[in-house]
Design a protein around this motif. Structure first.
Motif, mmCIF file in Angstrom:
data_model
loop_
_atom_site.group_PDB
_atom_site.id
_atom_site.type_symbol
_atom_site.label_atom_id
_atom_site.label_comp_id
_atom_site.label_asym_id
_atom_site.label_seq_id
_atom_site.Cartn_x
_atom_site.Cartn_y
_atom_site.Cartn_z
ATOM 1 N N ALA A 156 32.826 37.307 53.730
ATOM 2 C CA ALA A 156 33.823 38.038 52.936
ATOM 3 C C ALA A 156 34.420 37.149 51.855
ATOM 4 C CB ALA A 156 34.913 38.580 53.842
ATOM 5 N N VAL A 157 34.649 35.868 52.190
ATOM 6 C CA VAL A 157 35.165 34.928 51.189
ATOM 7 C C VAL A 157 34.225 34.862 49.993
ATOM 8 C CG1 VAL A 157 35.616 32.470 50.741
ATOM 9 C CG2 VAL A 157 36.482 33.549 52.827
ATOM 10 N N ASP A 158 32.929 34.753 50.246
ATOM 11 C CA ASP A 158 31.941 34.683 49.154
ATOM 12 C C ASP A 158 31.948 35.965 48.324
ATOM 13 O OD1 ASP A 158 31.257 32.191 50.115
ATOM 14 O OD2 ASP A 158 29.596 32.976 51.351
ATOM 15 N N ALA A 159 32.079 37.117 48.991
ATOM 16 C CA ALA A 159 32.086 38.386 48.259
ATOM 17 C C ALA A 159 33.319 38.493 47.357
ATOM 18 C CB ALA A 159 32.050 39.547 49.245
ATOM 19 N N TYR A 160 34.493 38.121 47.861
ATOM 20 C CA TYR A 160 35.715 38.197 47.054
ATOM 21 C C TYR A 160 35.649 37.221 45.877
ATOM 22 C CZ TYR A 160 37.918 41.067 50.659
ATOM 23 O OH TYR A 160 38.243 42.086 51.531
ATOM 24 N N LYS A 161 35.051 36.063 46.100
ATOM 25 C CA LYS A 161 34.894 35.110 44.997
ATOM 26 C C LYS A 161 34.021 35.691 43.897
ATOM 27 C CE LYS A 161 35.604 30.744 47.465
ATOM 28 N NZ LYS A 161 34.992 29.459 47.917
ATOM 29 N N ASN A 162 32.935 36.372 44.281
ATOM 30 C CA ASN A 162 32.084 37.011 43.271
ATOM 31 C C ASN A 162 32.845 38.103 42.528
ATOM 32 O OD1 ASN A 162 29.725 35.511 43.655
ATOM 33 N ND2 ASN A 162 29.103 36.782 45.408
ATOM 34 N N ALA A 163 33.699 38.811 43.264
ATOM 35 C CA ALA A 163 34.508 39.839 42.609
ATOM 36 C C ALA A 163 35.454 39.222 41.585
ATOM 37 C CB ALA A 163 35.276 40.633 43.654
ATOM 38 N N LEU A 164 36.107 38.086 41.927
ATOM 39 C CA LEU A 164 37.039 37.444 41.012
ATOM 40 C C LEU A 164 36.332 36.817 39.815
ATOM 41 C CD1 LEU A 164 39.519 35.772 43.524
ATOM 42 C CD2 LEU A 164 39.973 37.693 41.977
ATOM 43 N N ARG A 165 35.077 36.409 39.994
ATOM 44 C CA ARG A 165 34.343 35.867 38.850
ATOM 45 C C ARG A 165 34.161 36.931 37.770
ATOM 46 N NH1 ARG A 165 31.136 33.501 43.138
ATOM 47 N NH2 ARG A 165 31.501 31.234 43.238
ATOM 48 N N ASN A 166 34.074 38.170 38.193
ATOM 49 C CA ASN A 166 33.892 39.255 37.234
ATOM 50 C C ASN A 166 35.227 39.857 36.772
ATOM 51 O OD1 ASN A 166 30.798 39.938 37.065
ATOM 52 N ND2 ASN A 166 31.217 39.519 39.235
ATOM 53 N N ASN A 167 36.300 39.599 37.540
ATOM 54 C CA ASN A 167 37.629 40.066 37.130
ATOM 55 C C ASN A 167 38.681 39.152 37.760
ATOM 56 O OD1 ASN A 167 39.877 41.409 36.266
ATOM 57 N ND2 ASN A 167 39.503 43.276 37.433
ATOM 58 N N PRO A 168 38.958 38.006 37.147
ATOM 59 C CA PRO A 168 39.910 37.044 37.706
ATOM 60 C C PRO A 168 41.340 37.569 37.783
ATOM 61 C CG PRO A 168 38.532 36.025 36.012
ATOM 62 C CD PRO A 168 38.314 37.498 35.919
ATOM 63 N N ALA A 169 41.651 38.642 37.089
ATOM 64 C CA ALA A 169 43.025 39.131 37.032
ATOM 65 C C ALA A 169 43.371 40.095 38.161
ATOM 66 C CB ALA A 169 43.260 39.803 35.686
ATOM 67 N N ASP A 170 42.451 40.408 38.999
ATOM 68 C CA ASP A 170 42.720 41.384 40.065
ATOM 69 C C ASP A 170 43.472 40.696 41.206
ATOM 70 O OD1 ASP A 170 42.550 43.157 42.287
ATOM 71 O OD2 ASP A 170 40.890 44.174 41.313
ATOM 72 N N ASN A 171 44.751 40.982 41.346
ATOM 73 C CA ASN A 171 45.580 40.360 42.374
ATOM 74 C C ASN A 171 45.219 40.842 43.786
ATOM 75 O OD1 ASN A 171 47.069 38.837 40.502
ATOM 76 N ND2 ASN A 171 48.482 40.552 40.129
ATOM 77 N N GLU A 172 44.785 42.088 43.885
ATOM 78 C CA GLU A 172 44.412 42.594 45.207
ATOM 79 C C GLU A 172 43.226 41.826 45.759
ATOM 80 O OE1 GLU A 172 43.048 46.781 47.400
ATOM 81 O OE2 GLU A 172 43.572 46.766 45.271
ATOM 82 N N THR A 173 42.226 41.577 44.912
ATOM 83 C CA THR A 173 41.075 40.792 45.344
ATOM 84 C C THR A 173 41.492 39.384 45.718
ATOM 85 O OG1 THR A 173 39.624 42.058 43.869
ATOM 86 C CG2 THR A 173 38.793 39.962 44.680
ATOM 87 N N ARG A 174 42.423 38.794 44.929
ATOM 88 C CA ARG A 174 42.886 37.441 45.226
ATOM 89 C C ARG A 174 43.619 37.400 46.571
ATOM 90 N NH1 ARG A 174 42.839 33.516 41.762
ATOM 91 N NH2 ARG A 174 42.609 35.007 40.052
ATOM 92 N N TYR A 175 44.423 38.399 46.838
ATOM 93 C CA TYR A 175 45.148 38.464 48.108
ATOM 94 C C TYR A 175 44.168 38.585 49.285
ATOM 95 C CZ TYR A 175 48.210 40.220 51.794
ATOM 96 O OH TYR A 175 48.872 40.400 52.987
ATOM 97 N N ASN A 176 43.191 39.454 49.120
ATOM 98 C CA ASN A 176 42.191 39.618 50.178
ATOM 99 C C ASN A 176 41.389 38.333 50.397
ATOM 100 O OD1 ASN A 176 43.062 42.227 50.365
ATOM 101 N ND2 ASN A 176 41.196 43.165 49.545
#
Length: 285
Positions: free
Chosen positions: A124-144
């Motif tokens: 899950a950590v790897d998946a959220y990191k990939n999500a933030l690479r495409n949208n670093p501004a998403d706070n929900e993804t950062r929290y997760n």
């Protein structure tokens, strides 16, 4: 000659342009059909009709296998149904076909959510990191992502938590093996009891057969018949005389009297031989 070549080249150019135009029209028509099925699936999903929604999304992917919306929405529908394996497959399909960062971001974000539900924190950590690479501004993804990191650290400190699913599978497998072993043991016991019963029956039959034989190994039935014959031979000595018949003692007395009479006759004949006997001859004619 030069004009002819130019004319032929012009014809080839027109033909190629026509084929490209047809291809573009076909692609546009396919995209339109796929989008229509996606819209239909969305309407069914809003109405909580998963079966029709799934069917519509699948038809969209059938028309256009690269449809990101079809794969993503189908994956989201599987999440709502709790079918996480199918959901992961469709969301990964969406990330491969995605052409924009936003499409990749939301797909990886949902992949991370699914992995957290399955207690696979490091994935899950790897998946959220990939999500933030495409949208670093998403706070929900950062929290997760923060929650996933804490979970991954706990699993490192306690390997049991990291392998809960594997342990459950091993327990189920061991339980199945124990049940199979118990069934096999029961089957072997039943077969052993059956063999023991057959053995006891065979021993009893053998014993019965031995009981029916005498010391010489002959069947006792023959001895019975033989004994019966001996009894029959002895029977006249023990039997009482039937009416009209002489008893054994009477027969014995009669034989002795006849012997005495014969002896007297024999003695008389012997005396006459000693005195001489007158012999009569035949007449001479």
């Amino acid at each position: 000659m030069r004009y002819l070549l130019v004319y032929i080249f012009a014809l080839l150019s027109v033909s190629s342009f026509s084929q490209e135009e047809d291809t573009e029209k076909q692609a546009a028509l396919t995209l339109k059909k796929a989008n229509n099925f996606v819209y239909e699936g969305n309407e069914n999903a809003v109405n909580d009709d998963f079966v029709l929604a799934e069917m519509a999304y699948r038809q969209a992917l059938s028309e256009q296998t690269s449809s990101v919306a079809g794969a993503y929405n189908l994956g989201t529908s599987y999440i709502n149904e709790g079918s996480y394996t199918e959901a992961l497959y469709r969301l990964l399909q969406a990330t491969k076909n995605a052409t924009s960062k936003e499409e990749k971001h939301i797909a990886f974000h949902n992949i991370g959510n699914i992995l957290m539900k399955e207690n696979k924190c490091q994935e899950a950590v790897d998946a959220y990191k990939n999500a933030l690479r495409n949208n670093p501004a998403d706070n929900e993804t950062r929290y997760n992502l923060g929650l996933a990191k804490e979970c991954a650290e706990q699993q490192k400190d306690d390997p049991k938590d990291d392998n809960k699913d594997d342990e459950k599978k091993d327990q189920d497998q061991d339980q199945n093996q124990d049940e199979n072993k118990e069934n096999e043991d029961k089957k072997d016991q039943d077969e052993g009891d059956k063999k023991e019963d057959n053995k006891d029956q065979g021993d009893q039959d053998k014993k019965d057969g031995d009981d029916e034989k005498d010391d010489e190994g002959k069947p006792k039935e023959d001895n019975k018949d033989q004994g019966k014959g001996d009894d029959q031979k002895k029977e006249p000595q023990d039997q009482q005389p039937q009416p009209g018949q002489l008893s054994p003692q009477q027969v014995k007395n009669l034989l002795e009297a006849m012997n005495n009479q014969e002896q007297k006759v024999q003695e008389k004949m012997n005396a006459e031989k000693q005195q001489g006997v007158k012999v009569e001859t035949d007449k001479d004619w």
